[in-house]
Design an enzyme around this catalytic site. Sequence first.
Site, PDB file in Angstrom:
ATOM      1  N   CYS A 191       1.287  -1.390  -0.308  1.00 43.17           N
ATOM      2  CA  CYS A 191      -0.345  -0.218  -0.425  1.00 43.17           C
ATOM      3  C   CYS A 191       0.620   1.233  -0.429  1.00 43.17           C
ATOM      4  O   CYS A 191       2.083   1.421   0.240  1.00 43.17           O
ATOM      5  CB  CYS A 191      -1.214   0.147   0.952  1.00 43.17           C
ATOM      6  SG  CYS A 191      -0.213   0.208   2.064  1.00 43.17           S
ATOM      7  N   CYS A 224       3.429   1.694   2.512  1.00 44.01           N
ATOM      8  CA  CYS A 224       5.132   0.466   1.795  1.00 44.01           C
ATOM      9  C   CYS A 224       5.557   1.657   0.759  1.00 44.01           C
ATOM     10  O   CYS A 224       7.156   1.539   1.521  1.00 44.01           O
ATOM     11  CB  CYS A 224       4.531  -0.696   2.046  1.00 44.01           C
ATOM     12  SG  CYS A 224       3.103  -1.457   2.226  1.00 44.01           S
ATOM     13  N   ASP A 278      13.232  22.648 -31.316  1.00 44.45           N
ATOM     14  CA  ASP A 278      13.666  21.408 -32.092  1.00 44.45           C
ATOM     15  C   ASP A 278      15.515  21.424 -32.106  1.00 44.45           C
ATOM     16  O   ASP A 278      15.877  20.625 -32.076  1.00 44.45           O
ATOM     17  CB  ASP A 278      13.538  21.044 -33.154  1.00 44.45           C
ATOM     18  CG  ASP A 278      13.991  21.336 -34.159  1.00 44.45           C
ATOM     19  OD1 ASP A 278      13.696  22.972 -34.482  1.00 44.45           O
ATOM     20  OD2 ASP A 278      14.508  20.958 -35.423  1.00 44.45           O
ATOM     21  N   ASP A 306       7.490  26.503 -31.626  1.00 41.07           N
ATOM     22  CA  ASP A 306       9.262  27.192 -33.394  1.00 41.07           C
ATOM     23  C   ASP A 306       8.929  27.335 -34.449  1.00 41.07           C
ATOM     24  O   ASP A 306       8.303  25.936 -34.917  1.00 41.07           O
ATOM     25  CB  ASP A 306      10.331  26.778 -32.261  1.00 41.07           C
ATOM     26  CG  ASP A 306      11.867  26.634 -33.507  1.00 41.07           C
ATOM     27  OD1 ASP A 306      12.481  28.370 -34.010  1.00 41.07           O
ATOM     28  OD2 ASP A 306      12.014  26.207 -33.633  1.00 41.07           O
ATOM     29  N   ASP A 340      16.034  26.918 -28.487  1.00 43.97           N
ATOM     30  CA  ASP A 340      14.629  26.412 -27.946  1.00 43.97           C
ATOM     31  C   ASP A 340      15.042  26.324 -25.888  1.00 43.97           C
ATOM     32  O   ASP A 340      14.375  25.904 -25.831  1.00 43.97           O
ATOM     33  CB  ASP A 340      14.393  24.996 -28.346  1.00 43.97           C
ATOM     34  CG  ASP A 340      13.567  26.144 -30.149  1.00 43.97           C
ATOM     35  OD1 ASP A 340      13.994  27.132 -30.271  1.00 43.97           O
ATOM     36  OD2 ASP A 340      13.484  25.083 -30.807  1.00 43.97           O
TER      37      ASP A 340
END
Length: 756
Positions: free
Chosen positions: A19, A22, A624, A426, A628
């Site tokens: 649970c 734990c 990319d 972009d 950026d």
Amino acid sequence: MSETPATKKSVFPVSGMTCASCVARVEEALSDVPGVVSVAVNLASEKATVEYLDNVSFADLRQAVRDAGYDLGTETQTLEDVSMTSAREIGKLRLRLIVAVVLAAIIMVLSMIGMGHMWGFLLWALATPVQFWAGLRFYRGAWGALKHRRADMNTLVAVGTSAAYVYSVVAVLFPHLFTAANIEPSLYFDTSSTIIALILLGRFLEARAKGQTSEAIKKLVHLSPKVALVLRNGKEEKIPVEDVVVGDIIIVRPGEQVPVDGIIREGYSSIDESMITGESIPVEKQAGDEIIGATINKTGSFQFEAKRVGKDTTLARIIRLVDEAQGSKAPIQRLADVIANYFVPAVIGIAIVTFLIWYFLGPQPPLTYALLNFVAVLIIACPCALGLATPTAIIVGAGKGAEHGILFRSAEALERAGGITAVLLDKTGTLTRGEPVVTDIEALAAFTTEEILRIAASAERVSEHPLSQVIVTDAQHKGLELVQPENFKALPGRGIEAVVDGKQVLMGNMRLLQERHINLGDMEARSAPLFEQGKTVMFLIVDNEAAGIIALADTLKPDVRDAIQTLHRMGIETIMITGDNRRTAEAIAKEAGINDVIAEVLPEHKAAEVKKLQEKKVVAMVGDGINDAPALAQADIGIAIGTGTDIAIESAALTLISGDLMGVVTAISLSKRTMRTIRQNLFWAFAYNVILIPVAAGVLYLIFGQTGVPEGLRFFLGNYGFLNPMLAAAAMAASSVTVVSNSLRLRGFKPAKPNK
């Protein structure tokens, strides 16, 4: 200046967790080990991801976890190791479950027959292995919790079943203690044994269901090729893929898998990359093109040079990223963790109060009803469903993302993606292909478009300018026969001049024409719309006469318009950000259907623009390039195009492997669906406890205490409205299985299809 100590990150299987409490205790135990930097423990996958200094030993980590009442397995190198460990655990659980079920059934039957006092010793003998062998995991967990002055689900089960078991043992050994007090010495071996059997059944069903939550990533693991055909010393050798080294030349024939990442050196083929990118159409590849390991060669044979091997391949990186995302915690899980820390002690308190109330105020025999209600409250309140609500959904959600070419770096990214209200895009490489192409050819006077392209390409043939190469490539693709130019001369910032087929040729911009006093004729009017569209326009002059116009532009990727339209339908604003001039930017934005444009932005100022927008919106930045990276890190959700640079990908919270912008739509939809599933899970986990704890405590006695329980409900509620502890165990197990099953429904998620 001192160097930062070296750290490493490892994944370990953890057994014995049941649970949320734990999870908290294992995390605390590992965090207390000197040298441990960070810990993330996942209940659903039963793994601990630990970052620690080089001087920390595995023995220290294992001992800390064992002291907490659990066990830490050796470091896993691949997900297959975790799967094998999980399979072994399920096997052990199955054996204990079978023994518990068989013995509990026999005890149940014998209890119904009832054949005198000595019969109790037989029941005791049968119940003992169920209690202390099949149920050993609960005692281990409870003891570990007790050593840390904590209580968890194991405590509830151990205390509840032990109470019924010990009461029954006393009744067998010392029946006169009960008869002296005018109490019938009832036996509850059937109750304690059946509860353990039912809870083990729930654990077994959970374990199997949890195994299914990682199906997507297991499929990725099994995609990995096993052998490679390598060219060494002029001979072909078939070797295990683990033995491939960077620089090896590998041969791939039709129908075979590409063993590792690399670059084609010889040959031509079409490659099925669907298992990595999600793109179903095979991609044409030739010498110089990159290929990804685990993809399938569809047609021709080729040779390629290995560039990334082992854990550095694209597939290995994907598996590692998804595995880490599945093991991380979403912010919403903190709610469940906080509640779990207080929940179990509160339940034990409620159980004790329940026992005292029914012992002193309950119907005859009071000890029996007090004990049964005490056990029922402890058993039904186990917070297993609460602990599984979030991680099971995260595992399935992250796995589905990987199936569709979307990598979430963390559970937090998976959660936050659904709240995006603005997407900042972009331009180059994200919206556009990142490579200019010839888009328009205008022929003047007596020339055809084909002649214009042939003359221009022949003149540009020896130029090193990138745009010149674009024109030459376009002519070659169209099968035009080019000639070698004479007297070639580059005119920096203007164009070129050369002699082609004995004719004087000028190729360049408007500035070149004005300097040479060329009569433009209607060329200026015909070029105006091309300039309006933000295209690069080049003029061809043959023997001082205007001959034609060639326009070049970086074109939109195929699915950009569909992706933008779908985002708008979802109520999400789109904004393009670029360093290009405003005219070019607005032309591209108009073509794509984007709401707004931020143009002429220097790379170092992109992050500032993101921050400004964050004051009003939840912002996703899609990019990319290296430039950026700061903006991707600044955004609420940074989305990297997988075809871009490693730096951009490392800075982002989410990566689109294929570079298709529809992946942004899919990521947002998947996030919303996953969060909806988590909220459903948490609702049912909480609702189950809120409704059934009072029932287990005997609140229905207020309704049925005087009138009695209707005949149809007596199996569940007895004569007075008290919940049968065995049914409490069955209900508890059912709640956990329900939560896991609800998470598994996410496996049916399908990305939205764009409207064509």
